[in-house]
Design an enzyme around this catalytic site. Structure first.
Site, PDB file in Angstrom:
ATOM      1  N   HIS B  61      22.597 -43.252 -40.144  1.00 22.51           N
ATOM      2  CA  HIS B  61      21.818 -43.393 -38.929  1.00 22.51           C
ATOM      3  C   HIS B  61      22.331 -42.464 -37.816  1.00 22.51           C
ATOM      4  CE1 HIS B  61      18.857 -45.796 -36.750  1.00 22.51           C
ATOM      5  NE2 HIS B  61      19.653 -45.690 -35.697  1.00 22.51           N
ATOM      6  N   HIS B 107      12.599 -48.674 -36.145  1.00 24.11           N
ATOM      7  CA  HIS B 107      13.361 -49.916 -36.060  1.00 24.11           C
ATOM      8  C   HIS B 107      12.953 -50.809 -37.225  1.00 24.11           C
ATOM      9  CE1 HIS B 107      15.849 -51.921 -32.689  1.00 24.11           C
ATOM     10  NE2 HIS B 107      16.457 -50.871 -33.164  1.00 24.11           N
TER      11      HIS B 107
END
Ligand code: ADP
Ligand code: MG
Lengths: 83, 759, 226, 83
Positions: B61, B107
């Site tokens: 990430h 998300h």
């Protein structure tokens, strides 16, 4: 007929922005001694049924399936017989 | 504080030796060789705080370790680009000393576990990315992928995610002007929630996330730090599993009210020119913001964790550093400006605290209760993160599909039946159920509301406007990632063109499965290849984006789904164009060519429950010509409506232009294809126009000059009929009223059995 | 005519400011909620948005801030006060208008362009409209489900205090489709729809313009001077 | 320190849209015997103070001034001393 009172509250670890904002307003209103506010729900559910035990079991399922979000909320309930 | 202190381990945490001997680093996502690398960088064994910091900073990430080499393919520069990838968001010049700032982010994992908060905090995060650049957020978009609405869990996820997006965006007063939703079994367990934010800034107000000037204070602004979301970045880099349930207590809750305070305070600081550096505490919170600012500024930073505002008692350095509490910003200002920062924050009722300072050298140091608890050469965290090139393999399904020709079978379906079926599927049905929950008119600047190809926002005080949209078709990418990648870029550019805008640039979110699977890595590489080709050809540089890998559950990857966010500039307000038919007797023209291309189409999915074959093929030069013709025609004032053809093909495009304009249409065409194939083919590079009769010839001239096929299909009418005649046979004859109803009811109907509604 | 727009944390104050600038070209000032003196203004527009994040009850926290003293005083003096959307909720919570808001009956936030009917043009805000005129004005709210008891409703009707009603579709379940009401004196108006988002055609409708021009005319005709 | 638990409920005469919607959802989930649902709030407020009586008085004022809207809501509360 049975009446269930269900309380749904945010888990301790989850931020309650609403509570924080209300606390702020209480301070501006002069209640400087307010240390914390947390806001939850109170649900009143009327259910028809045979026995208190059966009603309680049902209410538990309702909480798990719909009324509370187990990821961030806890719940408790009380059931009593009503006329 | 002295820098020659020894790094300490805290009593209740694993010791450096335990971390090594019991391989505890594996639990937080580090591989053996990565651990060895850390030991090499430090020249000693890392303690628990340090190894955790490496673990989040080297997570997929934060470090893009699996995608970095592939992403290099994207063109990222251009005459208008003021800031490419690398900061909170990309920045593109729009003239008059103004610039547009935009970024998309996923998300997905948080939304799978707690859809309301997951989606809400996704919106909050992307807004912060934009205003940390100094820009005022002016629009939001979102791209959603869910499973089949027949599943109760899917309905719950969808309903809650939409509500979460509305909750956050609406309260921020930022309009949500466009987006897309697709339902497909491939996303059943792993929904996608991608949010995009667009902002506007004056050139001289552009900010960077950087730490400079020895002795300058590092200031923390915003919400207190709690134990929420600890290791969110690592979580986002793993597959979803039964274990994810266990990680639930770490769900982050958003506070849009706090974010609004933070936004207004930051805007004031920007206007006063107070900031040297500013960065959002997003994924990996305080860790990533402070280390990245430090690394970018080539300066050290030291923080005193005792000064960090905390919400809970007894938090350890590990918890403070890894918390992903929302609505926090980290600032660096010139020494002496702290007071002014505090005044601004105090006025808004916002918390702030000086928590450290910029130091000489490039060492990153953390202090806690008087002890040195981390001492890391900061460049090793950011610049020396590992980088992987995984093996690739062409998937078996791709080879098998070579021979599959779905058109033959699908040609058997009656066109009218196909029309009704496609219209009333949740994928093709009106998305009003979604967007009417979003305040799309906040800021009173929305000129094209959701429901057309792209949302358009006018810029106050100028003649200009911005068009933007998100697009991505995972089915096409699955069937052929190169074509699918090209299509994603081309379609979003086409949507922006149809609104009367010139495409400026792209932000993208690459939602894929595990890169460690050779087939998935192949998909990723190929899709990036296709997207890059299209970006080069259409001159739309990629100025920012996000990679979300490991979108899998129980070993099943989602469809590879790159989502493209495109922003375009309308130079004059009068050029703003919508998809709806305007006027009876206007002629309906089609630009582009139609082939037998139903692989991965909505019709195929609805008819067979799956997809196969090859997706539509995209010729980039042709695409560019079609787009050029349409933009010219719009700018010359020739066009009444413009609508790009996408899922559902010509039939759906005509129907949509009818329904949104509440006009009828008579279409008549000649073709060598079967009527159903012609009407529902999803061939690319096609745009439907309506023009007044006297202007049609001029449009045809423009098309001819570019060598683009332009076909007269029929005309707009004032009656309640939508009809298609193919080779002389009336194959579709439907009432406008009736199809509008079916189309509008598609999602509400599927959602009737809603599942949870007490929030 | 000088306008004030009170600003609470979370307000969308700029939309109201721009509407006054663009439609009336009159001076307008955004005033922070800590201020309680509004004596230098002739009219007050309490803006939409989500003051205090809409926490507890929308408008509840804003209604208790210092600036509302100034608003109260202005209302008593007969100055024009209009509350739009969240501003309407604030006026209800502060007792300047009767009734209360509940969640929309479908429980969702609803953003759309609503069709309203003008019920009353005998007040400072609607003089330029016709009674019975249908106008299209955007709505955007989660709690616009107006409630009042029978007695209050009877009074609202008797005193001609219902100014706008929803027609065709009631978007939130509000009592009798009420979209906007005024006080007995007529100088305080609360409405859920957003006239400031309906002032130029590209917004989808410009039916909100007359509301602002009505205010100006009323002020000019009643002794207002520049 | 005192902890007040405050219940804010909609007045009987006021229709509760949220309760109605939740009842509908419970029916679709198969709980056909649910006759009524009403949803209120449960607030937890921590106040510092000398005596329980003083805390109770303060809580009452908070309810009247802010926590409940007298037009549509009723409230009750309990106060207990906590550590
Ligand atoms: N999640 C969403 N949020 C906001 N608007 C949406 C969303 N989904 C769809 N829309 C809007 O609905 C309209 C139709 O969407 P879609 O069918 O995906 O359009 P297209 O095929 O032109 O990309 C567009 O205006 C789009 O912006
Ligand atoms: Mg389109």
């Amino acid at each position: 007929m049975f009446k269930a009172i269900i309380y749904v509250t945010l888990k301790e670890s989850v931020l309650d922005p609403q509570g924080v904002a209300v606390q702020g307003s209480l301070h501006t209103l002069g209640f400087a001694n307010v240390k914390e506010v947390r806001i939850g729900k109170r649900l009143e559910v009327l259910v028809e049924g045979e026995s208190k035990q059966q009603a309680e079991e049902q209410v538990k399922v309702m909480c798990e399936k719909l009324l509370a979000n187990p990821v961030i909320e806890n719940y408790t309930y009380e059931v009593e017989e009503v006329a | 504080m002295q820098s020659n202190q020894m790094v300490k381990s805290l009593p209740h945490e694993p010791t450096p030796e335990e971390i090594r001997d019991q391989k505890l680093y594996q639990e937080i996502g580090l591989k053996d060789e990565e651990y060895e690398r850390v030991v090499g960088h430090l020249n000693r064994l890392p303690n628990w705080t340090e190894i955790s910091i490496y673990s989040v900073m080297w997570s997929e990430h934060c470090s893009y370790k699996s995608s970095k080499t592939l992403l290099k393919k994207f063109p990222t520069t251009g005459p208008r680009v003021l800031q490419g990838p690398g900061e909170g968001a990309g920045v593109v010049d729009i003239g008059d000393q103004q610039a547009v700032v935009f970024k998309i982010e996923s998300h997905n994992h948080p939304s799978a576990v707690e859809p309301f908060q997951g989606a809400a905090t996704g919106v909050g995060g992307i807004i912060r990315d934009v205003f940390s650049m100094g820009a005022r957020p002016i629009a939001l978009l979102n791209s959603l992928r869910f499973g089949d609405l027949k599943t109760p869990r899917v309905r719950y996820l969808f309903e809650q995610a939409v509500e979460g997006i509305a909750h956050y965006g609406n309260r921020m007063g930022v309009p949500t002007v466009a987006g897309e939703v697709v339902f497909d079994k491939a996303y059943e367990e792993n929904p996608l929630v991608n949010a995009m934010c667009v902002g506007l800034l004056n050139h001289h107000e552009l900010q960077k996330g950087i730490a400079k000037g020895v002795g300058n204070p590092v200031i923390y602004v915003g919400a207190s730090t709690g134990r929420d979301g600890i290791h969110g970045a690592t979580f986002a880099s793993e597959e979803l599993s039964e274990d994810s349930e266990e990680k639930r207590p770490e769900v982050q809750a958003g506070d849009p009210f706090m974010e609004k305070l933070l936004l207004e305070a930051c805007m004031e600081m920007v206007q006063e020119g107070l900031l040297l550096g500013i960065q959002d505490m997003g994924a990996a919170g305080l860790t990533s913001s402070s280390t990245e600012m430090s690394a970018k500024g080539k300066h050290g930073i030291e923080l005193n964790l005792d000064l960090v505002p905390k919400r809970e008692e007894g938090m350890t350095p590990y918890e403070i550093m890894l918390s992903e509490s929302q609505e926090r910003m980290l600032l660096v200002v010139e020494k002496g400006k702290e007071e002014r920062i505090k005044q601004i924050c105090d006025k808004g009722g916002l918390q702030s605290a000086v928590i450290g300072q910029v130091t000489e050298g490039t060492q990153y140091r953390l202090y806690f209760q008087g002890d040195l608890v981390a001492d890391i050469p900061v460049l090793t965290l950011v610049d020396d993160a590992p980088c992987y090139v995984h093996p690739q393999k062409v998937p078996a399904y791709y080879l098998e599909n070579e021979e599959v020709r779905p058109e033959k079978e699908l040609a058997q379906i009656d066109p009218q039946e196909a029309m009704l079926k496609v219209l009333s599927s949740p994928n093709m049905g009106s998305k009003k159920w979604v967007y009417r929950q979003y305040d799309h008119m906040a800021r009173a600047s929305t000129a094209v509301l959701p429901g057309s190809d792209a949302g358009v926002i006018v810029i106050r005080g100028t003649e200009k406007a911005l068009a933007r949209c998100t697009d991505g078709n995972g089915r096409y990418v699955y069937l052929d990632p190169v074509q699918g990648g090209r299509i994603a870029i081309a379609e979003s550019a086409r949507n922006v063109i149809c609104a009367g805008a010139e495409p400026l640039g792209v932000t993208d979110c690459l939602n894929f499965g595990s890169p460690e699977k050779p087939e998935v890595y192949w998909q990723l590489a190929q899709a990036i290849e296709g997207m890059s080709e299209a970006c080069h050809q259409l001159q739309t540089p990629v100025v920012g984006g996000n990679v979300s890998l490991y979108n899998e559950t129980k070993g099943e990857a989602i469809y590879p789904t790159p989502i493209v966010g495109m922003v375009g500039l309308v130079t004059k307000r009068e050029h703003i164009t919508t998809q709806s038919f305007k006027q009876a007797d206007d002629l309906i023209l089609l630009l582009g060519d139609t082939y037998a291309e139903l692989g991965g189409s909505e019709l195929q999915y609805l008819e067979t429950g799956t997809i196969s074959g090859r997706p539509p093929q995209l010729d980039l030069e042709k695409e560019q010509k079609v787009q050029r013709v349409v933009l010219q025609a719009i700018r010359q004032g020739l066009v009444a409506s413009a609508h790009d053809l996408s899922e559902g093909g010509l039939a759906l495009a005509v129907a949509e232009s009818c329904m949104t304009g509440q006009k009828g249409a008579e279409i008549s065409l000649e073709t060598t294809l079967a009527p159903t194939v012609h009407l529902f083919s999803e061939s690319q590079s096609r745009i439907l126009l309506s023009v007044s009769a006297e202007k049609a010839a001029q449009v045809e001239e423009l098309a001819k000059a570019e060598g683009v096929t332009c076909t007269r299909l029929g005309k707009v009418t004032d009656n309640d009929k939508v009809t298609f005649t193919v080779n002389g046979d009336r194959v579709i004859d439907l009432s406008l009223n009736e199809i509008t109803q079916q189309w509008e009811e598609a999602i509400p109907c599927a959602m009737k059995q809603s599942s949870r509604s007490t929030s | 005519m000088r306008f004030a727009v009170p600003v609470f944390p979370g307000s969308n104050d700029m939309d109201a400011v721009h509407a006054i600038e663009d439609v009336l070209e009159r001076p307008v000032t955004a005033v922070w909620h800590h201020e309680s003196d509004l004596s230098q203004y002739d009219a007050i527009i309490i803006p939409g948005g989500c003051s205090y994040g809409d926490y507890l009850r929308p408008g509840a926290l804003a209604a208790r801030s210092p600036i509302m003293e100034g608003v109260q005083k202005a209302a008593e003096q007969g100055k024009l006060v209009i509350g739009i959307s969240n501003g309407f909720q604030i006026l209800l919570e502060s007792g300047l208008l009767p009734g209360a808001m509940r969640k929309n009956d479908h429980l969702q936030f609803r953003c759309d362009i609503a069709t309203l009917i003008v019920e009353n043009n005998q007040n400072p805000f609607t003089g330029h409209y016709q009674v019975g005129e249908r106008i299209r004005i955007p709505i955007a709210h989660a709690q616009g489900n107006y409630y009042c008891d029978e007695q209050t409703l009877a009074e609202l009707k008797k005193n001609n205090q219902i100014v706008f009603k929803y027609v065709d579709e009631n978007p939130n379940g509000s009592v009798e489709g009420i979209a906007g009401i005024c006080n007995k004196r007529g100088n305080v108006l609360g409405m859920m729809p957003h006239p400031e988002r309906a002032i130029v055609d590209w917004m989808g409708t410009s039916d909100g313009v007359k509301l602002f021009t009505s205010m100006l005319r009323y002020w000019e005709e009643n002794g207002g001077a520049e």
